[in-house]
Scaffold this active site. Structure first.
Site, mmCIF file in Angstrom:
data_model
loop_
_atom_site.group_PDB
_atom_site.id
_atom_site.type_symbol
_atom_site.label_atom_id
_atom_site.label_comp_id
_atom_site.label_asym_id
_atom_site.label_seq_id
_atom_site.Cartn_x
_atom_site.Cartn_y
_atom_site.Cartn_z
ATOM 1 C CE LYS A 133 26.902 -5.894 -6.625
ATOM 2 N NZ LYS A 133 27.331 -4.909 -7.621
ATOM 3 N NE ARG A 175 -1.683 -2.021 2.719
ATOM 4 C CZ ARG A 175 -1.842 -3.238 2.254
ATOM 5 N NH1 ARG A 175 -2.887 -3.534 1.539
ATOM 6 N NH2 ARG A 175 -0.976 -4.198 2.498
ATOM 7 C CB THR A 176 3.408 2.515 2.354
ATOM 8 O OG1 THR A 176 2.625 2.111 3.463
ATOM 9 C CG2 THR A 176 4.036 3.850 2.644
ATOM 10 C CG HIS A 224 3.663 4.051 8.930
ATOM 11 N ND1 HIS A 224 3.841 4.835 7.811
ATOM 12 C CD2 HIS A 224 3.230 2.846 8.474
ATOM 13 C CE1 HIS A 224 3.517 4.122 6.736
ATOM 14 N NE2 HIS A 224 3.144 2.916 7.115
ATOM 15 N NE ARG A 239 7.146 0.657 4.968
ATOM 16 C CZ ARG A 239 5.915 0.155 4.975
ATOM 17 N NH1 ARG A 239 5.720 -1.111 4.665
ATOM 18 N NH2 ARG A 239 4.894 0.906 5.274
HETATM 19 C C1 NCD Z 1 1.660 -0.984 8.253
HETATM 20 C C2 NCD Z 1 3.170 -0.839 8.468
HETATM 21 O O1 NCD Z 1 3.933 -1.047 7.531
HETATM 22 O O2 NCD Z 1 3.522 -0.471 9.574
HETATM 23 N N1 NCD Z 1 1.301 -1.143 6.913
HETATM 24 C C3 NCD Z 1 1.099 -0.045 6.128
HETATM 25 O O3 NCD Z 1 1.973 0.760 5.913
HETATM 26 N N2 NCD Z 1 -0.133 0.140 5.649
HETATM 27 C C4 NCD Z 1 1.041 -1.994 9.115
HETATM 28 C C5 NCD Z 1 1.577 -3.401 9.103
HETATM 29 O O4 NCD Z 1 2.520 -3.745 8.416
HETATM 30 O O5 NCD Z 1 1.000 -4.193 9.848
#
Ligand code: NCD
Length: 320
Positions: A85, A57-58, A135, A107
């Protein structure tokens, strides 16, 4: 206000004031209503995605946000990169910086990694999740969703259920709610996955009203809530080995929201279930068809909020 966002790193929700958050949400609202106005504002600009942890999603909502606004995306795949590497995060960041991205979205599984990279780069960095820490973009879309559902955020009564220890989405969201008036949070979790003490202390200090409950209490607190924010048990963050595996199975067997549970309690009118997704076994499939299920609309809202953020930190609004 717009000017103050240009080149701003979005690392932690704590660093945004309530006024800044509301400004982002208002802009996202305009983007949802009038998408065509923003069609070409990112023309000629590049986003560098640094995703060291899996994301569906993100990543795709950032990608989609950028493409819808006429921008381009650097094709950087960690799996196929020099990180495999043994390249350090610092070296990768310096190298990507040289390619002049207008915005970096990152991320990583380590808490604090987004801050580290933001300190190295001059391009604005947006944290798309750092370990168990924060987040912020998820929180902004959660706030956007709560506001859309009930017309405002102040005084919301919300259950946060599931993995409150490792879940970064609930950490960020609880901190954000402390900026609004008279919100009330019911933390429902297994004993071993309670909200970390340091965060509870911080929330008390910030004046957020909260109470803690065990998983067995979920049914009992449901009638008091306007929103149930479910979260996935973060299996990948459990200790490795048999002990971690057993603990995961023990918890996940007990943590399952069903249509039957929802049908057996007196829910508030307008009650909604939110979830940052991905969901695994914590919500029965049939619940998806109930009017309460709001998680797919919530995920869609990520597009508007991320468009707003990208546009603000790159200073692209003046192109609109
Ligand atoms: C979340 C995350 O990555 O923290 N997912 C997201 O970004 N929608 C929640 C999760 O991974 O459970």
């Amino acid at each position: 206000m717009e000017e103050s966002f240009i080149r701003k790193d979005i690392i932690s929700i704590n660093e945004l004031t309530k006024e800044e958050i509301d400004f982002i949400l208002d802009l996202a609202g305009d983007i949802e209503k009038n998408p065509a106005k923003y069609d070409n504002i990112m023309k000629g600009k590049i986003m560098a995605p640094l995703f060291f942890e899996p994301s569906t999603r993100t990543f795709s909502s950032f990608q989609s946000a950028m493409l819808h606004m006429g921008g381009s995306i650097l094709d950087f795949d960690v799996e196929a990169s020099s990180i495999k590497k043994g390249e350090t995060l610092t070296d990768t960041a310096k190298m990507i910086e040289g390619y002049k991205p207008s915005v970096v979205v990152m991320r990583h599984k380590k808490d604090g990694s987004a801050r580290l990279v933001a300190d190295i780069m001059t391009s604005p960095v947006i944290n798309a999740g750092d370990g168990q820490n924060q987040h912020p973009t998820q929180t902004l879309l959660d706030l956007y969703t709560i506001r859309a559902v009930r017309g405002g955020i102040d005084s919301v009564k919300i259950i946060m259920a599931g993995d409150l220890k490792y879940g970064r989405t609930v950490h960020s969201l609880a901190l954000a709610l402390s900026k609004y008036k008279e919100c009330e949070v019911f933390f429902v979790s297994p004993e071993s996955l309670r909200m970390p003490h340091f965060l509870l202390d911080e929330l008390s200090r910030l004046g957020l009203k909260y109470r803690e409950f065990s998983l067995d209490d979920l049914k009992r607190v449901l009638p008091d809530a306007e929103i149930l924010y479910m979260t996935r048990i973060q299996r990948e963050r459990f200790p490795e080995g048999l002990e971690g595996e057993e603990e995961y199975l023990r918890i996940s067997n007990k943590y399952h929201l069903t249509k039957q549970i929802l049908g057996s309690v007196n829910l508030k009118s307008g009650f909604k279930i939110m979830h940052p997704l991905p969901k695994v076994d914590e919500i029965e499939r049939d619940v998806d068809d109930m009017t309460y299920a709001h998680y797919f609309k919530q995920a869609e809202n990520g597009l508007y909020v991320r468009k707003a953020l990208i546009a603000l930190v790159t200073g692209a609004l003046k192109n609109g």
